[in-house]
Motif scaffolding. Sequence first.
Motif, mmCIF file in Angstrom:
data_model
loop_
_atom_site.group_PDB
_atom_site.id
_atom_site.type_symbol
_atom_site.label_atom_id
_atom_site.label_comp_id
_atom_site.label_asym_id
_atom_site.label_seq_id
_atom_site.Cartn_x
_atom_site.Cartn_y
_atom_site.Cartn_z
ATOM 1 N N ASP A 201 2.083 -16.310 -2.811
ATOM 2 C CA ASP A 201 1.237 -15.672 -3.969
ATOM 3 C C ASP A 201 2.055 -14.590 -4.524
ATOM 4 O O ASP A 201 2.324 -15.014 -4.298
ATOM 5 N N SER A 202 1.561 -14.048 -5.711
ATOM 6 C CA SER A 202 1.708 -13.374 -6.489
ATOM 7 C C SER A 202 2.092 -12.025 -6.200
ATOM 8 O O SER A 202 3.544 -11.479 -6.755
ATOM 9 N N SER A 203 2.270 -11.553 -4.803
ATOM 10 C CA SER A 203 2.063 -10.780 -4.632
ATOM 11 C C SER A 203 3.742 -11.331 -3.229
ATOM 12 O O SER A 203 4.112 -10.104 -3.424
ATOM 13 N N THR A 204 3.282 -12.120 -2.544
ATOM 14 C CA THR A 204 4.559 -12.662 -1.524
ATOM 15 C C THR A 204 5.897 -12.693 -2.996
ATOM 16 O O THR A 204 6.865 -12.546 -2.970
ATOM 17 N N ASN B 78 -9.050 6.348 2.998
ATOM 18 C CA ASN B 78 -8.588 8.371 2.945
ATOM 19 C C ASN B 78 -7.640 7.635 3.616
ATOM 20 O O ASN B 78 -6.198 8.823 3.753
ATOM 21 N N LEU B 79 -7.617 7.539 4.651
ATOM 22 C CA LEU B 79 -6.645 7.488 5.830
ATOM 23 C C LEU B 79 -4.816 7.124 5.094
ATOM 24 O O LEU B 79 -4.035 7.839 5.202
ATOM 25 N N TYR B 80 -4.924 6.314 4.957
ATOM 26 C CA TYR B 80 -3.902 6.230 3.761
ATOM 27 C C TYR B 80 -3.239 6.460 3.271
ATOM 28 O O TYR B 80 -1.856 7.050 2.620
ATOM 29 N N SER B 81 -4.407 6.996 2.327
ATOM 30 C CA SER B 81 -3.698 8.233 1.147
ATOM 31 C C SER B 81 -3.043 8.847 1.406
ATOM 32 O O SER B 81 -2.395 10.079 1.274
ATOM 33 N N ILE B 82 -3.717 9.782 2.430
ATOM 34 C CA ILE B 82 -3.422 10.850 3.398
ATOM 35 C C ILE B 82 -1.884 10.445 4.045
ATOM 36 O O ILE B 82 -0.776 11.516 4.147
ATOM 37 N N GLU C 112 2.752 -0.343 8.307
ATOM 38 C CA GLU C 112 2.045 -0.142 8.961
ATOM 39 C C GLU C 112 0.772 -0.150 7.578
ATOM 40 O O GLU C 112 -0.423 -1.164 7.226
ATOM 41 N N ALA C 113 1.123 0.310 6.643
ATOM 42 C CA ALA C 113 0.395 1.282 5.829
ATOM 43 C C ALA C 113 0.090 0.376 5.164
ATOM 44 O O ALA C 113 -1.154 -0.486 4.444
ATOM 45 N N PHE C 114 1.083 -0.645 4.223
ATOM 46 C CA PHE C 114 1.334 -1.782 3.470
ATOM 47 C C PHE C 114 0.191 -2.716 3.663
ATOM 48 O O PHE C 114 -0.194 -3.403 2.900
ATOM 49 N N LEU C 115 0.996 -3.337 5.178
ATOM 50 C CA LEU C 115 -0.005 -4.071 6.038
ATOM 51 C C LEU C 115 -1.945 -3.758 5.881
ATOM 52 O O LEU C 115 -2.100 -4.825 5.672
ATOM 53 N N GLY C 116 -1.643 -2.750 6.384
ATOM 54 C CA GLY C 116 -2.970 -2.757 5.979
ATOM 55 C C GLY C 116 -3.854 -2.704 4.845
ATOM 56 O O GLY C 116 -4.658 -2.840 4.795
ATOM 57 N N LEU C 117 -3.590 -1.973 3.929
ATOM 58 C CA LEU C 117 -3.588 -1.827 1.989
ATOM 59 C C LEU C 117 -3.730 -3.649 2.206
ATOM 60 O O LEU C 117 -4.641 -3.610 0.904
ATOM 61 N N GLN C 118 -2.583 -3.964 2.503
ATOM 62 C CA GLN C 118 -2.656 -5.583 2.392
ATOM 63 C C GLN C 118 -4.380 -6.414 2.382
ATOM 64 O O GLN C 118 -4.587 -7.209 1.423
ATOM 65 N N LYS C 119 -4.876 -5.440 3.841
ATOM 66 C CA LYS C 119 -5.627 -6.466 4.259
ATOM 67 C C LYS C 119 -6.845 -5.886 3.998
ATOM 68 O O LYS C 119 -7.698 -6.717 2.952
#
Length: 208
Positions: free
Chosen positions: A52-55, A162-166, A187-194
């Motif tokens: 996909d475009s993100s990948t 909020n968690l990942y922004s902090i 982990e933050a990046f993968l979490g934000l993708q989900k």
Amino acid sequence: QILYLKPPWTLANLLKCYKKHWMAVFGYVVPRSLLSTVECLYKHLCTGETVDSSTASILLQESKKLLHAFSSRSDYNGVLPQAYAEVNKLYQTLTEVRGALADLSEDIMVLSENAVCDKMEATAPNLQNSEERKLHPSFHVAQENRHQEIWSVLEGVWNTINLYSIEIFQKLDPNTVAVTAKSSFEEAFLGLQKLLAAVNDIREGINR
């Protein structure tokens, strides 16, 4: 002189040779940690996997990283700078297209929301008066439970953002905010993708 696969090479052949000879050859030319870049490129480009475009954006950045690393050894008769320029041009084009699509999607969503709101405002009073008398009490209970479920999902989305922004701001500036939870950038990046996929699902549901 000693090769895992002989030329002429395909892209898959080249990446296989990189992996096979990494410790003995390429790891002495570029940082050994770049093996993860080679494996990432092979996984997404040579296994028939849909990208996909993100990948695609990530793969272009990884390609630039690999080419840049080899540029410290040689320009390979001008081939490497040319390849880097082409990859960079692809990356910029993809970024522009994704930005344009995001803007278009946002415009469509706003128009759709306005149309739905106008229609709801026009029909709601009549529907409410005529339908409420017909509905069984259990329907109202089910609706209330559904509202709580939707609220719970949206609250979860907010808490995750909020968690990942902090976490990200703390990584950028440790003095900005104190937080007890710790997670890596990966982990933050993968979490934000989900999270992005979840938000898109919610948005589509709201539009429906």
